[in-house]
Write an enzyme that holds these catalytic residues in place. Structure first.
Site, PDB file in Angstrom:
ATOM      1  N   LYS A 109    -110.931 -62.745 -82.572  1.00 26.54           N
ATOM      2  CA  LYS A 109    -111.639 -62.696 -83.850  1.00 26.54           C
ATOM      3  C   LYS A 109    -111.658 -64.050 -84.556  1.00 26.54           C
ATOM      4  CE  LYS A 109    -107.684 -61.189 -86.613  1.00 26.54           C
ATOM      5  NZ  LYS A 109    -107.605 -62.438 -87.385  1.00 26.54           N
ATOM      6  N   THR A 110    -110.535 -64.796 -84.511  1.00 23.39           N
ATOM      7  CA  THR A 110    -110.510 -66.108 -85.172  1.00 23.39           C
ATOM      8  C   THR A 110    -111.514 -67.048 -84.519  1.00 23.39           C
ATOM      9  OG1 THR A 110    -108.162 -65.773 -85.656  1.00 23.39           O
ATOM     10  CG2 THR A 110    -109.023 -68.004 -85.897  1.00 23.39           C
ATOM     11  N   ASP A 119    -111.733 -62.507 -93.174  1.00 23.76           N
ATOM     12  CA  ASP A 119    -110.867 -62.200 -92.035  1.00 23.76           C
ATOM     13  C   ASP A 119    -109.918 -61.064 -92.413  1.00 23.76           C
ATOM     14  OD1 ASP A 119    -109.649 -62.372 -89.580  1.00 23.76           O
ATOM     15  OD2 ASP A 119    -108.443 -64.127 -90.076  1.00 23.76           O
ATOM     16  N   GLU A 120    -109.492 -60.284 -91.434  1.00 19.29           N
ATOM     17  CA  GLU A 120    -108.538 -59.176 -91.639  1.00 19.29           C
ATOM     18  C   GLU A 120    -109.026 -58.217 -92.729  1.00 19.29           C
ATOM     19  OE1 GLU A 120    -106.284 -58.733 -89.572  1.00 19.29           O
ATOM     20  OE2 GLU A 120    -105.395 -60.604 -88.873  1.00 19.29           O
ATOM     21  N   GLN A 154    -105.725 -51.429 -86.979  1.00 17.70           N
ATOM     22  CA  GLN A 154    -104.594 -52.288 -87.320  1.00 17.70           C
ATOM     23  C   GLN A 154    -104.357 -52.355 -88.830  1.00 17.70           C
ATOM     24  OE1 GLN A 154    -103.902 -55.885 -84.691  1.00 17.70           O
ATOM     25  NE2 GLN A 154    -106.080 -55.592 -84.288  1.00 17.70           N
ATOM     26  N   ARG A 174     -98.629 -56.109 -79.242  1.00 14.92           N
ATOM     27  CA  ARG A 174     -97.988 -57.433 -79.370  1.00 14.92           C
ATOM     28  C   ARG A 174     -97.583 -57.962 -77.992  1.00 14.92           C
ATOM     29  NH1 ARG A 174    -100.583 -58.718 -82.732  1.00 14.92           N
ATOM     30  NH2 ARG A 174    -101.531 -56.692 -82.425  1.00 14.92           N
TER      31      ARG A 174
END
Length: 716
Positions: free
Chosen positions: A32-33, A229-230, A260, A640
């Site tokens: 995503k970044t 973002d997020e 998430q 993770r």
């Protein structure tokens, strides 16, 4: 031109969709970044002015990473783009228009400890027993209201629906009534001190935008393109801020993952991302489902866990790599055995050449870490706690920060109360009470009242002298800020106040006293590093050829000079998460709660304590929304891991000093057989005495070998 050949088809579509509202559902590890930074570069390449782009994140660390990646793609062309956290943006807007919301330009941002102190004083003024009512719980209610965009007057009118704004444990009617009475007085107390709390940075910004069509329209004209973002972590106030800033073109792109969303307890509302297409009509939706982090088996387990959540976007992650090793699921006797098993496996990994920094142990609650810590210490395995007590949590450091706050803002009464008689200087509780009462009658701030202590009835000459001496101490050093570096002035202030001497004299343990002194010195070094960083940044920018910045009436410049104000703002806006990561080492095993581990990844991950009433936590079992968030938390934990994942649960665990029988977490049910290896049947049969001795002998042998290796390894 930006080379986009490395983007997959989903990522490329998101980058090239530049107009209109866009929802990018970016699964864990899907890049995503990368999408956000390439999209920013694409806009600039298309001729969009960098000053017309606003990028919003949740941490300074993420904002800095975005700036660096964008600069690598388009160079200096990115200059002028506003890349900020939500709260830092709110602070800049408020600093450009402070009077519109009842502030003065030099306002400061209070911290949690000062907020609690202010609420405790209000409770006492209201004759509400602060031993019966926890000020932290009341503060949490006020924070939830502010995160939802609700001010004091609206909060009072919503008495009947308050339970919908607070956690189940805070629904007690007496707490609601106490919070209603406190809210307005709390706001007045902050305003009188010219301070805001963290939540006010958004709430007051909304008040400004709702009240000024001119400011709102100019900001809309300025930012033609907004990226977030997020997005799953946004709260009600942040959603409303985006509505206010998004102009008629609605060029808003949000990137996030409803699966998430794990911060509901601090105000995040998963309905923001689930309802994006309703909030911004005509939105396009793109899903990023190719995961570049984890193996196929790990993703199969993650998909199987999250697919049982209702009301989510239907999606399944797929791995860009191979299936890898199956996920190991083990039951153990109790938490001690669990910790020893994890330590043994980690020791085996490190002995085989795996870096400790590639290993993490994750858990639902901090209390689960203690047995693991002991086991790792016994094996001499280096580790660090993420989210543990850090420099800025230490009492002596908070005291020194209070000195800095009063030095910058003499109206900040609550910070002054913290250190008015520390180190001891003869201003006792009786003196403070009398000065307080007189200050209220005269409508004065505490420091100004202390400067007129000789007018207060009932104070003895010694107390008056001490009060005047404290005022003189701050006046003298505040004047020095005009001609000397902040760090130089702060050193002189702390020396004149006798801070280090008091720390050394006030502890029975000399070693503990030295640690406290070192903590204070570490804070001063942080200030010095801040000054050096700002000086270097100004030098670098001066060397770049750029047009003169045009006057900005609606957005205050970032505080980029090496001032005390800038340092205090940096401390407040950087946030705890960023501050705790400044001195990280990559050669230690990480112990972390799952919440603190979000956004991070490791080669080997051990998830411990997967039992009913731990994960999901017992407080969440009665609420469908909270149980759904616990399932998302489990999903985040699994994703993770990059290559190897082990999940453990204990058949018995200590609770309140008693061994309690446990059941495996419901999240371990219905997992694909081909992707997991369940080991519980192999550990259930009791071991013979000789087998136990053999295990212990092997365990001790490995520890001795580890110690011997450390002794014989030459130091670099």
């Amino acid at each position: 031109m930006v080379d986009m050949s490395g983007l997959n088809q989903e990522q490329l579509e998101a980058v090239l969709t530049t107009n209109g509202p866009l929802l990018v559902l970016a699964g864990a590890g899907s890049g995503k970044t990368r999408v956000i930074t390439f999209r920013l570069a694409k806009l600039i390449n298309n001729g969009v002015s960098p000053k017309s782009v606003l990028c919003l994140t949740f941490t300074n660390k993420a904002a800095t990473e975005m700036k660096e990646r964008a600069r690598a793609l388009v160079g200096k062309s990115v200059r002028g783009t506003t890349i900020s956290t939500f709260h830092a943006l709110g602070a800049r807007i408020l600093r450009a228009h402070p009077e519109a919301v009842g502030l003065r330009p030099s306002f400061t941002i209070t911290d949690g400890a000062e907020q609690v102190g202010t609420i405790r004083r209000i409770l006492r003024t209201l004759r509400i027993d602060d031993r019966k009512f926890d000020p932290k719980r009341i503060m949490a209610q006020l924070s939830q209201a502010k995160n939802a965009g609700i001010d004091a007057s609206a909060f009072r009118s919503m008495e009947g629906v308050l339970p919908h704004l607070v956690e189940a444990s805070q629904e007690d009617e007496e707490y609601q009534l106490a919070a209603i009475e406190v809210y307005e007085r709390y706001e007045l107390a902050l305003q009188s001190q010219n301070v805001v709390d963290f939540d006010d940075l958004l709430l007051l910004t909304l008040r400004l935008l709702h009240g000024s069509d001119e400011v709102r329209n100019r900001l809309r004209d300025r930012w033609q393109y907004i990226m977030v973002d997020e997005y799953q972590d946004t709260n009600g106030a942040q959603l409303e801020l985006l509505r206010q800033l998004t102009g008629p073109m609605k060029n808003l792109c949000v990137v996030g993952d409803d699966d998430q969303s794990i911060y509901g307890w601090r105000g995040a509302d998963v309905r923001n991302i689930l309802g994006f297409e309703k909030h911004f009509v005509g939105a396009k939706k793109i899903m990023l489902l190719t995961n570049y982090r984890s193996t196929g088996h790990i993703l199969s387990v993650a998909n199987a866990i999250i697919e049982h959540n209702p009301g989510r976007y239907e999606k399944r992650l797929r791995s860009a790599g191979h299936d890898g090793e199956p996920v190991h699921i083990s039951s153990v006797e109790d938490e001690e055995v669990e910790a020893e098993e994890v330590a043994r496996k980690i020791l085996s990994l490190t002995e085989s050449g795996v870096s400790p920094g590639d290993i993490a142990v994750l858990f639902r609650s901090n209390v689960q870490a203690r047995p693991v810590e002991l086991a790792l210490r016994a094996s001499h395995i280096p580790y660090r706690m993420v989210g543990g007590l850090n420099l800025f949590d230490r009492r002596e450091v908070k005291d020194v920060i209070a000195y800095l706050r009063v030095l910058h803002n003499p109206d900040e009464d609550q910070a002054l109360r913290r250190i008015v008689n520390w180190p001891p200087r003869g201003i006792g509780d009786t003196t403070i009470k009398r000065v307080d009462n007189w200050a209220r009658e005269e409508q004065l701030g505490l420091l100004e009242a202390l400067s007129r202590a000789d007018e207060v009835d009932g104070l003895n000459p010694r107390s008056v002298a001490a009060a005047l001496g404290l005022v003189s101490l701050f006046d003298e050093h505040r004047h020095r800020l005009n001609s000397q570096k902040s760090s130089t002035v702060v050193k002189k202030l702390l020396s004149a106040a006798g801070v280090e001497s008091a720390l050394l004299a006030g502890a029975d343990d000399p070693a503990a006293a030295e640690r406290r002194v070192e903590n204070v010195r570490a804070l001063v070094r942080q200030l010095e590093r801040y000054e050096q960083r700002m000086k270097k940044k100004q030098k670098n920018e001066a060397m770049e050829v750029d047009v003169e910045p045009e006057e900005d009436l609606d957005l205050a410049p970032e505080i980029e000079n090496a001032s005390l104000e800038g340092f205090l703002a940096d401390l407040a806006l950087t946030g705890i998460e960023d501050a705790r990561r400044k001195d990280e080492r990559d050669d230690q095993v990480v112990l972390s709660t799952i919440h603190a581990a979000k956004g991070l990844e490791w080669l080997h991950v051990y998830l411990i304590g997967w039992e009913e009433e731990l994960l999901p936590h017992r407080r969440t079992l009665l609420e469908h929304a909270e149980l759904a968030e616990e399932r998302r938390l489990a999903y985040v934990a699994v994703t993770r891991a990059k290559k190897y994942l082990t999940i453990t649960w204990a058949r018995r665990r200590q609770r309140f000093g008693q061994n309690v029988e446990r059941q495996p977490s419901r999240f371990l049910e219905n997992l694909p057989d081909e992707s997991v290896i369940r080991l519980e049947d192999k550990v259930n049969p009791p071991k013979t005495e000789s087998e136990e001795r053999e295990i212990a002998r092997d365990w001790l042998g490995k520890i001795r070998a580890n110690l011997e290796a450390k002794r014989t390894t030459p130091k670099s």
